[in-house]
Design a protein around this motif. Structure first.
Motif, PDB file in Angstrom:
ATOM      1  N   GLU A 108       5.604   8.888  10.189  1.00 13.96           N
ATOM      2  CA  GLU A 108       5.078   8.365   8.907  1.00 13.96           C
ATOM      3  C   GLU A 108       6.080   8.678   7.749  1.00 13.96           C
ATOM      4  OE1 GLU A 108       0.891   7.505   6.902  1.00 13.96           O
ATOM      5  OE2 GLU A 108       1.511   9.483   6.874  1.00 13.96           O
ATOM      6  N   MET A 109       6.655   7.670   7.170  1.00 10.61           N
ATOM      7  CA  MET A 109       7.570   7.912   5.904  1.00 10.61           C
ATOM      8  C   MET A 109       6.947   7.452   5.122  1.00 10.61           C
ATOM      9  SD  MET A 109      10.211   9.401   7.674  1.00 10.61           S
ATOM     10  CE  MET A 109      11.335   9.267   6.146  1.00 10.61           C
ATOM     11  N   ARG A 110       6.411   8.435   4.101  1.00 15.30           N
ATOM     12  CA  ARG A 110       5.398   8.238   2.914  1.00 15.30           C
ATOM     13  C   ARG A 110       6.362   7.804   1.575  1.00 15.30           C
ATOM     14  NH1 ARG A 110       0.595   9.967   3.551  1.00 15.30           N
ATOM     15  NH2 ARG A 110       0.437  10.856   1.505  1.00 15.30           N
ATOM     16  N   SER A 111       7.428   7.771   1.421  1.00 16.41           N
ATOM     17  CA  SER A 111       8.083   7.342   0.428  1.00 16.41           C
ATOM     18  C   SER A 111       8.124   6.074  -0.115  1.00 16.41           C
ATOM     19  CB  SER A 111       9.549   7.937   0.220  1.00 16.41           C
ATOM     20  OG  SER A 111      10.182   7.437   1.204  1.00 16.41           O
ATOM     21  N   PRO A 112       8.152   5.048   0.727  1.00 16.26           N
ATOM     22  CA  PRO A 112       8.574   3.497   0.315  1.00 16.26           C
ATOM     23  C   PRO A 112       7.301   2.926  -0.106  1.00 16.26           C
ATOM     24  CG  PRO A 112       9.009   3.886   2.701  1.00 16.26           C
ATOM     25  CD  PRO A 112       8.310   5.288   2.355  1.00 16.26           C
ATOM     26  N   ASN A 113       7.410   1.969  -1.056  1.00 15.75           N
ATOM     27  CA  ASN A 113       6.394   1.338  -1.887  1.00 15.75           C
ATOM     28  C   ASN A 113       6.500  -0.158  -1.594  1.00 15.75           C
ATOM     29  OD1 ASN A 113       7.967  -0.282  -4.144  1.00 15.75           O
ATOM     30  ND2 ASN A 113       8.998   1.757  -4.039  1.00 15.75           N
ATOM     31  N   PRO A 114       5.397  -0.841  -2.211  1.00 18.75           N
ATOM     32  CA  PRO A 114       5.156  -2.056  -1.835  1.00 18.75           C
ATOM     33  C   PRO A 114       6.673  -3.104  -2.163  1.00 18.75           C
ATOM     34  CG  PRO A 114       3.283  -1.432  -2.662  1.00 18.75           C
ATOM     35  CD  PRO A 114       4.379  -0.330  -2.894  1.00 18.75           C
ATOM     36  N   TYR A 115       7.367  -2.528  -2.901  1.00 23.88           N
ATOM     37  CA  TYR A 115       8.489  -3.299  -3.439  1.00 23.88           C
ATOM     38  C   TYR A 115       9.762  -2.773  -2.617  1.00 23.88           C
ATOM     39  CZ  TYR A 115       6.348  -6.670  -6.592  1.00 23.88           C
ATOM     40  OH  TYR A 115       5.542  -7.613  -6.955  1.00 23.88           O
ATOM     41  N   THR A 116       9.903  -1.731  -1.803  1.00 21.84           N
ATOM     42  CA  THR A 116      10.811  -1.366  -1.155  1.00 21.84           C
ATOM     43  C   THR A 116      11.539  -2.494  -0.170  1.00 21.84           C
ATOM     44  OG1 THR A 116      10.187   1.026  -1.358  1.00 21.84           O
ATOM     45  CG2 THR A 116      11.591   0.214   0.850  1.00 21.84           C
ATOM     46  N   ASN A 117      12.444  -2.554   0.132  1.00 25.46           N
ATOM     47  CA  ASN A 117      13.065  -3.731   1.382  1.00 25.46           C
ATOM     48  C   ASN A 117      12.961  -3.168   2.491  1.00 25.46           C
ATOM     49  OD1 ASN A 117      14.626  -5.421   2.835  1.00 25.46           O
ATOM     50  ND2 ASN A 117      16.209  -5.708   1.081  1.00 25.46           N
ATOM     51  N   THR A 118      11.604  -3.484   3.240  1.00 27.28           N
ATOM     52  CA  THR A 118      11.360  -2.693   4.544  1.00 27.28           C
ATOM     53  C   THR A 118      12.478  -3.131   5.519  1.00 27.28           C
ATOM     54  OG1 THR A 118       9.071  -3.378   4.066  1.00 27.28           O
ATOM     55  CG2 THR A 118       9.593  -2.922   6.203  1.00 27.28           C
ATOM     56  N   TYR A 119      13.235  -4.311   5.244  1.00 25.07           N
ATOM     57  CA  TYR A 119      14.191  -4.404   6.668  1.00 25.07           C
ATOM     58  C   TYR A 119      15.259  -3.040   6.344  1.00 25.07           C
ATOM     59  CZ  TYR A 119      12.304  -8.984   6.419  1.00 25.07           C
ATOM     60  OH  TYR A 119      11.459 -10.100   6.515  1.00 25.07           O
ATOM     61  N   ILE A 120      15.815  -3.021   5.223  1.00 24.68           N
ATOM     62  CA  ILE A 120      16.913  -1.976   5.082  1.00 24.68           C
ATOM     63  C   ILE A 120      16.532  -0.608   5.294  1.00 24.68           C
ATOM     64  CG2 ILE A 120      18.632  -1.074   3.536  1.00 24.68           C
ATOM     65  CD1 ILE A 120      19.366  -3.983   2.618  1.00 24.68           C
ATOM     66  N   ALA A 121      15.218  -0.574   4.863  1.00 28.08           N
ATOM     67  CA  ALA A 121      14.502   0.664   5.030  1.00 28.08           C
ATOM     68  C   ALA A 121      14.616   1.157   6.460  1.00 28.08           C
ATOM     69  CB  ALA A 121      13.124   0.859   4.265  1.00 28.08           C
ATOM     70  N   LEU A 122      13.774   0.362   7.236  1.00 27.25           N
ATOM     71  CA  LEU A 122      13.994   0.467   8.604  1.00 27.25           C
ATOM     72  C   LEU A 122      15.207   0.800   9.377  1.00 27.25           C
ATOM     73  CD1 LEU A 122      10.806  -2.260   9.729  1.00 27.25           C
ATOM     74  CD2 LEU A 122      10.950   0.363   9.715  1.00 27.25           C
TER      75      LEU A 122
END
Length: 635
Positions: A412-426
């Motif tokens: 579980e990566m806890r740093s992303p927020n609702p406006y993080t680009n989920t595609y690039i984060a993954l």
């Protein structure tokens, strides 16, 4: 809301000319088609193409470039330039397509809501795929190819001895997101003191929802189900205060934090689902008279909103059986397999260059400060022992496992927020994981040796992790370590958008872990950086400075000369000094606000970053002093 006989999504196996013609003819309320590409900033494109055009040339849409746009429509600085701006959209037939219904527009003949078929697409520039969706798609394909090649070279891997690795047919990249958000009554705000007190006393967390908040939450869960997302839970989060009921029985002064969760999915579909869920939440709560904020830190001094991302990796065997590659053979003896240890080590070791893709706005850094469970330290928690899984909510990356269900093991990566680009984060998470997995597997070390590596103390040599760092703690990183100890052991976290992006140049070997495959290319990372810096500097000039300037202007003198005390005079003198330092120029010295404007104009981002932090610190002190000053005024 009645589901009736509406069509909510179209599965990949139905995305052929014959089935589409049949389905869309049967549902004439779907009157438009929208091609959804996602740029580097995470923005999704939307338009209204009449359905008649799509039905007339369905095969052309499916097989060719469905439409064109230009670089001014998407965030791709340095790639889709003004003199080379054409961007093509190519339909993706491997994921679900969704129908976006307009609950305020009804067909005059049938009375049905008018719908738009949203078709996920890839963005193509000069023959290259250049979008967030394609980066994630190609990343997962690359990681799978590298992993399968590694299994052939190392058919026996620590913790996976019970699996015939040569019998793996394909990898399955299981991942999920959790969506937190704030809801409020339009044009109404709850007092900060009330929000802070409610949070400290834990008055809201998982409490019963009421009124239009309850209605909207229930309708959201229903709609997520209609769209096939398989919702699992909706509940109150830790922030908020109780609303009030007006004379007509309606809820007013609503200010609450909520969370909605739905079932995990695979790769690109996970990120597509997250975009859809945000749209559903926004629209449903709006229909119930409530505003939704997906900001990471919409209210200073109160818990922010995260969007924890769960990262997993499974394998489908030729027999059809699914196995979790992170889980060890003996769940009671070991935390993880060598693949699992490698994944978490890779994400932690390379996190300095992952972080710019996760936190790239002023708002995201407002959340990433000590307290409120903010994940600011590059450190993990595995649990007290393999038989005692625990949840440390103060760390960046947590191991989630269930002794009775090996398939549940994930990070579980806890740093992303609702406006993080989920595609690039993954994509970044999996690329970094691969770097660590290769190191752990190639080392040939046992699971106990790998556990020792991730648990090593600062100063101890590691075969992969850095010598003068620590990467695991089961303690509270905020209560059990001083700020100096946190910075020394876990690395000093960046405090601004600019500081964060400096990591690209500061850690070239870590950038290689992300860009070496030539999928998340260096030029794409630079384009992402340019877009983020444009937004950062624009926000500094057009939001950060004006909002703080207005706050300074609004701090008026409240005491009367005949009734004031020496305390009033001392506080007001201090307030005036800070107001002048922030916003008042003189011939001898420019104010902090003016100096920041000049730094941005000169593209002196080092200085702009320093001034942003200084202004924030002075504003924070000013707000506290002015609060004390107001509290002492009783006339």
């Amino acid at each position: 809301m009645n589901k009736k006989d509406l069509l909510y999504y179209i599965k990949p196996e139905q995305q052929n000319e014959q089935d589409l013609q049949t389905l869309l003819t049967m549902h004439p309320q779907i009157q438009f088609v929208s091609l959804m590409g996602v740029d580097f900033a995470g923005n999704d494109t939307d338009e209204k193409i009449p359905m008649s055009i799509f039905l007339k040339d369905t095969s052309g849409f499916l097989e060719g470039s469905a439409a064109q746009t230009d670089g001014s429509s998407v965030v791709m600085p340095g790639i889709a330039t003004l003199n080379d701006a054409r961007v093509d959209l190519k339909i993706d037939k491997t994921v679900n397509w969704y129908v976006d219904y307009n609950y305020e527009h009804f067909d005059a003949d049938s009375g049905d809501m008018v719908g738009t078929l949203r078709i996920p697409c890839f963005l193509i520039h000069n023959g290259d795929y250049v979008c967030s969706r394609s980066i994630l798609r190609d990343t997962l394909k690359y990681v799978e190819e590298e992993m399968l090649a590694m299994f052939k070279k190392y058919p026996t891997i620590a913790g996976l001895e019970h699996i015939n690795l040569l019998d793996i047919e394909k990898l399955v990249f299981t991942c999920a997101t959790e969506l937190e958000f704030w809801v409020k009554t339009p044009a109404e705000d709850a007092p900060l003191e009330a929000l802070s007190s409610s949070q400290i006393m834990q008055e809201q967390y998982w409490q019963r929802t009421r009124g239009n908040v309850r209605t909207a939450l229930e309708q959201t869960i229903q709609m997520l189900d209609w769209y096939g997302l398989e919702p699992e839970m909706g509940h109150k989060e830790c922030g908020g205060v109780k609303g009030q009921i007006d004379g007509t029985g309606h809820m007013t002064h609503v200010m609450e934090q909520l969370e909605v969760d739905w079932k995990f999915n695979i790769g690109v579909q996970t990120a597509d689902n997250e975009l859809l869920a945000r749209i559903i939440v926004k629209e449903v709560f709006r229909m119930n008279g409530l505003e939704v904020a997906f900001l990471a830190k919409p209210i200073p001094g109160v818990a922010g909103s995260g969007e924890h991302v769960h990262v997993g990796m499974a394998a489908k065997l030729k027999s059809g059986k699914l196995v979790n590659l992170f889980s060890p053979r003996d769940m009671h003896e070991d935390f993880l397999s060598a693949v699992g240890y490698g994944a978490i080590m890779g994400m932690l070791k390379n996190y300095e260059v992952i972080n710019p893709f996760i936190s790239c706005t002023i708002d995201s850094f407002n959340r990433l400060k000590p307290g409120f469970e903010a994940p600011i330290c590059i450190v993990t928690s595995l649990g007290l022992s393999p038989e005692i899984p625990s949840r440390n909510r103060t760390i960046l990356a947590g191991l989630i496992r269930d002794l009775d269900n090996p398939m549940a093991t994930r990070m579980e990566m806890r740093s992303p927020n609702p406006y993080t680009n989920t595609y690039i984060a993954l994509a970044a998470f999996y690329l970094a994981s691969l770097d660590g997995i290769k190191a752990c597997v190639e080392s040939g070390k046992s699971l106990k040796e790998l556990e020792a590596e991730i648990s090593k103390k600062s100063g101890e040599e590691g075969f992969y992790l850095e010598k003068n760092r620590e990467y695991r703690t089961e303690d509270d990183v905020f209560e059990d370590f001083t700020a100096e100890e946190r910075d020394r052991l876990f690395g000093k976290p960046p405090a601004t958008v600019w500081e964060n992006f400096c990591a690209f140049e500061k850690y070239p070997e870590k950038m290689q872990a992300l860009t070496g495959s030539n999928i998340l290319r260096r030029e794409y990372a630079e384009s992402f950086k340019q877009g983020a810096l444009i937004r950062w500097t624009t926000e500094l000039l057009n939001r950060f400075l004006p909002e703080n300037h207005q706050a300074v202007v609004d701090m008026k003198r409240l005491h009367h000369q005949e009734s004031c005390t020496d305390c009033d005079l001392a506080l007001w003198h201090k307030i005036q000094e800070m107001r002048n330092r922030l916003a008042k120029d003189s011939l001898e010295q420019r104010s902090l606000f003016s100096r920041l404007r000049k730094a941005v104009a000169n593209a002196d981002y080092d200085q702009a970053s320093v001034l942003q932090l200084e202004i924030s610190a002075v504003m924070n002190e000013l707000n506290h002093v002015y609060h004390d000053y107001k509290e002492n005024i009783i006339d």
